[in-house]
Write an enzyme that holds these catalytic residues in place. Structure first.
Site, PDB file in Angstrom:
ATOM      1  N   LEU A 174       0.840  -1.313  -0.037  1.00 28.66           N
ATOM      2  CA  LEU A 174       0.056   0.093  -0.047  1.00 28.66           C
ATOM      3  C   LEU A 174       0.859   1.340   0.029  1.00 28.66           C
ATOM      4  O   LEU A 174       0.448   2.266  -0.418  1.00 28.66           O
ATOM      5  CB  LEU A 174      -0.937   0.021   1.257  1.00 28.66           C
ATOM      6  CG  LEU A 174      -1.885  -1.001   1.229  1.00 28.66           C
ATOM      7  CD1 LEU A 174      -2.409  -1.137   2.631  1.00 28.66           C
ATOM      8  CD2 LEU A 174      -2.936  -0.892   0.299  1.00 28.66           C
ATOM      9  N   GLY A 175       1.902   1.272   0.655  1.00 28.41           N
ATOM     10  CA  GLY A 175       2.839   2.356   0.625  1.00 28.41           C
ATOM     11  C   GLY A 175       3.925   1.954   1.383  1.00 28.41           C
ATOM     12  O   GLY A 175       4.430   0.920   1.920  1.00 28.41           O
ATOM     13  N   HIS A 176       4.983   3.000   1.247  1.00 25.29           N
ATOM     14  CA  HIS A 176       6.345   2.787   1.902  1.00 25.29           C
ATOM     15  C   HIS A 176       6.585   4.136   2.574  1.00 25.29           C
ATOM     16  O   HIS A 176       6.694   5.270   2.113  1.00 25.29           O
ATOM     17  CB  HIS A 176       7.435   2.555   0.912  1.00 25.29           C
ATOM     18  CG  HIS A 176       8.595   2.103   1.417  1.00 25.29           C
ATOM     19  ND1 HIS A 176       8.943   0.760   2.079  1.00 25.29           N
ATOM     20  CD2 HIS A 176       9.817   2.912   1.661  1.00 25.29           C
ATOM     21  CE1 HIS A 176      10.227   0.915   2.482  1.00 25.29           C
ATOM     22  NE2 HIS A 176      10.815   2.109   2.004  1.00 25.29           N
ATOM     23  N   GLY A 177       6.794   4.080   3.833  1.00 24.95           N
ATOM     24  CA  GLY A 177       7.241   5.355   4.586  1.00 24.95           C
ATOM     25  C   GLY A 177       8.566   5.165   5.219  1.00 24.95           C
ATOM     26  O   GLY A 177       9.427   4.497   4.600  1.00 24.95           O
ATOM     27  N   ASN A 178       9.079   6.142   6.076  1.00 23.37           N
ATOM     28  CA  ASN A 178      10.427   6.252   6.513  1.00 23.37           C
ATOM     29  C   ASN A 178      10.761   5.042   7.407  1.00 23.37           C
ATOM     30  O   ASN A 178      11.812   4.791   7.623  1.00 23.37           O
ATOM     31  CB  ASN A 178      10.458   7.613   7.319  1.00 23.37           C
ATOM     32  CG  ASN A 178      10.354   8.912   6.311  1.00 23.37           C
ATOM     33  OD1 ASN A 178      10.782   8.739   5.344  1.00 23.37           O
ATOM     34  ND2 ASN A 178       9.214   9.571   6.884  1.00 23.37           N
ATOM     35  N   ASP A 218       3.057  12.604  15.462  1.00 23.67           N
ATOM     36  CA  ASP A 218       3.356  12.625  13.824  1.00 23.67           C
ATOM     37  C   ASP A 218       1.977  13.001  13.062  1.00 23.67           C
ATOM     38  O   ASP A 218       1.520  12.056  12.154  1.00 23.67           O
ATOM     39  CB  ASP A 218       3.646  11.169  13.708  1.00 23.67           C
ATOM     40  CG  ASP A 218       4.524  11.338  12.353  1.00 23.67           C
ATOM     41  OD1 ASP A 218       4.925  12.113  11.789  1.00 23.67           O
ATOM     42  OD2 ASP A 218       4.926   9.934  11.771  1.00 23.67           O
ATOM     43  N   LYS A 253       1.924  -3.278   8.685  1.00 24.06           N
ATOM     44  CA  LYS A 253       3.034  -2.337   8.670  1.00 24.06           C
ATOM     45  C   LYS A 253       4.165  -3.103   9.057  1.00 24.06           C
ATOM     46  O   LYS A 253       4.155  -3.590  10.387  1.00 24.06           O
ATOM     47  CB  LYS A 253       2.984  -1.028   9.378  1.00 24.06           C
ATOM     48  CG  LYS A 253       3.988  -0.068   9.204  1.00 24.06           C
ATOM     49  CD  LYS A 253       3.617   1.357   9.732  1.00 24.06           C
ATOM     50  CE  LYS A 253       4.682   2.201   9.384  1.00 24.06           C
ATOM     51  NZ  LYS A 253       4.045   3.487   9.836  1.00 24.06           N
ATOM     52  N   VAL A 278       3.748  -0.713   4.451  1.00 22.17           N
ATOM     53  CA  VAL A 278       2.569  -1.107   4.653  1.00 22.17           C
ATOM     54  C   VAL A 278       1.984  -2.203   3.385  1.00 22.17           C
ATOM     55  O   VAL A 278       2.019  -1.868   2.357  1.00 22.17           O
ATOM     56  CB  VAL A 278       1.659   0.124   4.816  1.00 22.17           C
ATOM     57  CG1 VAL A 278       0.290  -0.342   5.264  1.00 22.17           C
ATOM     58  CG2 VAL A 278       2.357   0.988   5.900  1.00 22.17           C
TER      59      VAL A 278
HETATM   60  P1  ATP Z   1       6.063   7.666   7.889  1.00 23.48           P
HETATM   61  O1  ATP Z   1       6.879   6.582   7.732  1.00 23.48           O
HETATM   62  O2  ATP Z   1       6.768   8.912   8.098  1.00 23.48           O
HETATM   63  O3  ATP Z   1       5.032   7.804   8.894  1.00 23.48           O
HETATM   64  P2  ATP Z   1       4.042   7.661   5.868  1.00 23.48           P
HETATM   65  O4  ATP Z   1       2.801   7.820   6.797  1.00 23.48           O
HETATM   66  O5  ATP Z   1       3.760   7.948   4.566  1.00 23.48           O
HETATM   67  O6  ATP Z   1       5.471   8.241   6.400  1.00 23.48           O
HETATM   68  P3  ATP Z   1       3.431   4.704   6.374  1.00 23.48           P
HETATM   69  O7  ATP Z   1       2.941   4.830   7.676  1.00 23.48           O
HETATM   70  O8  ATP Z   1       4.644   3.463   6.207  1.00 23.48           O
HETATM   71  O9  ATP Z   1       4.101   6.036   5.937  1.00 23.48           O
HETATM   72  O10 ATP Z   1       2.415   4.289   5.303  1.00 23.48           O
HETATM   73  C1  ATP Z   1       2.722   4.186   4.060  1.00 23.48           C
HETATM   74  C2  ATP Z   1       1.434   4.216   3.297  1.00 23.48           C
HETATM   75  O11 ATP Z   1       0.691   3.068   3.445  1.00 23.48           O
HETATM   76  C3  ATP Z   1       0.403   5.620   3.700  1.00 23.48           C
HETATM   77  O12 ATP Z   1       0.985   6.768   3.128  1.00 23.48           O
HETATM   78  C4  ATP Z   1      -0.835   4.761   3.395  1.00 23.48           C
HETATM   79  O13 ATP Z   1      -1.081   5.243   1.952  1.00 23.48           O
HETATM   80  C5  ATP Z   1      -0.726   3.472   3.444  1.00 23.48           C
HETATM   81  N1  ATP Z   1      -1.459   3.041   4.740  1.00 23.48           N
HETATM   82  C6  ATP Z   1      -0.838   3.035   5.910  1.00 23.48           C
HETATM   83  N2  ATP Z   1      -1.751   2.488   6.600  1.00 23.48           N
HETATM   84  C7  ATP Z   1      -2.912   2.112   6.124  1.00 23.48           C
HETATM   85  C8  ATP Z   1      -4.132   1.487   6.659  1.00 23.48           C
HETATM   86  N3  ATP Z   1      -4.395   1.389   7.713  1.00 23.48           N
HETATM   87  N4  ATP Z   1      -4.848   1.391   5.488  1.00 23.48           N
HETATM   88  C9  ATP Z   1      -4.721   1.583   3.969  1.00 23.48           C
HETATM   89  N5  ATP Z   1      -3.621   2.154   3.602  1.00 23.48           N
HETATM   90  C10 ATP Z   1      -2.644   2.687   4.729  1.00 23.48           C
HETATM   91 MG    MG Z   2       2.472   6.686   8.505  1.00 23.59          MG
END
Ligand code: ATP
Ligand code: MG
Length: 447
Positions: free
Chosen positions: A169-173, A280, A192, A177
């Protein structure tokens, strides 16, 4: 009359009732022990458990002449149960066995816009459907009430073996996810996964710090199901939000943003009441779904987890309040700043400090953020936004933390009051439209 109906309902509690959810995959029976305690949201959750890919916001039942009646609130649910009780009484008087209560999940208002997953719901009862074999797996899942499912998920029974990761779904710092399927609970989750090279002692500390998440129970906070370590990776399992996070939406119109702001303020007020600072707040940690719900995620309950991630990833969060950037003590008011700057970005469709070039993610070298500490905070253009909205943002982004609104003042702010009308439909329609647009665009790109 109402009293009589409620008495009827309570009488049914002694025997319980069976609700038959009519889905394209077949009939799903779910037993309800105490119908008088059932509420609309619980039933919707149960429907979504059996139709995880659908955009169900309401359901219908049939009256005695076969007309479909929509249920989308607790009142309408009570009316349906009361009608059903009368039918059951009549059937009993006539020596018949009561039929289950049949409900027909409804996928959005206008199929073109709301039915984003292409779900086809039978709009007329199909007698053939009643006889069609239900796979043992599906049948089994439906015997479990939503409360039972929740119990399975929250009892810490989730393990790596029970989870099938689907797409990313995505990749954060901190980590990645995934959308995942929990085989036991038969539910879609977000997982995550964060790689952490830490000792077993620290792992234990993180797990115990995360325990407070089981206690978080608010419609504005993402539901936490479980967390576990496998080797050097922690997996955190939460509720899946099919609209994703707000950072990927373009400019959001004020009337939608207003409803989102109400949910965010309520979510934060809830966390603050538990003495939890979010730490955050930013658009990527605000999640939406096609039901129009808005929920906060990724709040810093585990100091150890935050510290361990920070050791791997360098950089400073651009949504941080000036006092945090300058290393001073901070509190609730720092979260309030982050609300202000996030909503300003979501309204403008760009980060409000043009000199800060946010690339991917929200971490930057601290030196580049000095302007947030030194300069007067930006203000929304008054000719494009309402006075109440401009005032809300300006108040949240006051340089000095103490003059920013406190939790109560935030809830009482005219911008929040104006949009605190419980109208989830506005957000729901907007999310559905954006997802539909995104899908059409992707289809064109693949052509
Ligand atoms: P950081 O790591 O700085 O918090 P971030 O919030 O962009 O940055 P992640 O928390 O890893 O990174 O989340 C990555 C992406 O995954 C998010 O931007 C969101 O689009 C998706 N995501 C996270 N949690 C969920 C969820 N519960 N349901 C659907 N999508 C999600
Ligand atoms: Mg996040």
């Amino acid at each position: 009359m109402l009293l009589l109906d409620l008495n009827n309902l309570c009488a049914m509690d002694t025997q319980g009732i069976v609700i038959r959810i009519k889905t394209p995959a077949g009939d799903m029976d779910s037993s309800v022990d105490c119908p008088s305690l059932l509420n609309f949201n619980d039933l919707l959750v149960a429907i979504r458990d059996v139709m995880p890919e659908a955009t169900v916001t309401a359901f219908e039942y049939e009256d005695e002449v076969g007309d479909r009646i929509t249920v989308r609130s607790d009142e309408e649910l009570k009316a349906m149960l009361s009608y059903y009780c009368n039918t059951v009484n009549e059937q009993r008087i006539n020596g018949l066995l009561p039929e289950p209560l049949q409900i027909f999940p409804r996928a959005g208002k206008t199929p073109g816009i709301r039915n984003i997953h292409g779900l086809k719901v039978n709009t007329r009862p199909n007698p053939a459907n009643d006889c069609s074999p239900v796979t043992p797996e599906a049948n089994n899942s439906l015997k479990k009430s939503s409360a039972e499912l929740k119990k399975i998920l929250t009892n810490g029974q989730i393990s790596a073996h029970d989870i099938h990761c689907q797409e990313q779904l995505g990749h954060g710092n901190g980590g990645t996810v995934y959308k995942a399927y929990h085989l036991l609970g038969k539910r879609v989750l977000a997982v995550k996964v964060i790689p952490l090279d830490i000792t077993v002692e620290l792992q234990k500390q993180i797990m115990s710090e995360l325990e407070i998440l089981y206690k978080c129970d608010s419609p504005y906070i993402i539901t936490f199901y479980s967390a576990f370590f496998v080797e050097n990776k922690i997996s955190i399992c939460t509720e899946y939000m099919d609209g994703g996070s707000l950072d990927v939406y373009r400019r959001i119109p004020e009337h939608v943003l207003g409803r989102i702001a109400v949910a965010v303020v309520k979510g934060l007020t809830y966390l603050w009441s538990l003495k939890i600072l979010h730490r955050d707040v930013k658009p990527s940690n605000m999640l939406v779904n096609t039901r129009g719900q808005v929920k906060l995620c990724d709040f810093g309950v585990s100091t150890q987890l935050v510290n361990s991630i920070a050791k791997t990833y360098v950089g400073t969060n651009v949504y941080m309040a000036p006092e945090r950037l300058s290393g001073e003590q901070y509190g609730i008011h720092a979260d309030v700043w982050s609300v202000g700057i996030s909503f300003m970005e979501l309204a403008l469709g760009m980060f409000p400090y043009p000199q800060i070039q946010k690339n991917q993610g929200s971490l930057m070298p601290l030196q580049l953020l000095q302007c947030i500490v030194d300069e007067e905070p930006p203000v929304l253009p008054v000719d494009q936004f309402s006075e109440k909205f401009v005032h809300f943002i300006t108040q949240c982004m006051r340089r000095h933390p103490k003059v920013r609104p406190a939790p109560n003042n935030l809830m009482e702010h005219p911008f929040i009051v104006q949009f605190n009308d419980g109208n989830a439909e506005v957000v729901s329609m907007w999310v559905c439209c954006c997802l539909e647009e995104r899908r059409t665009k992707q289809d064109h790109e693949h052509m």
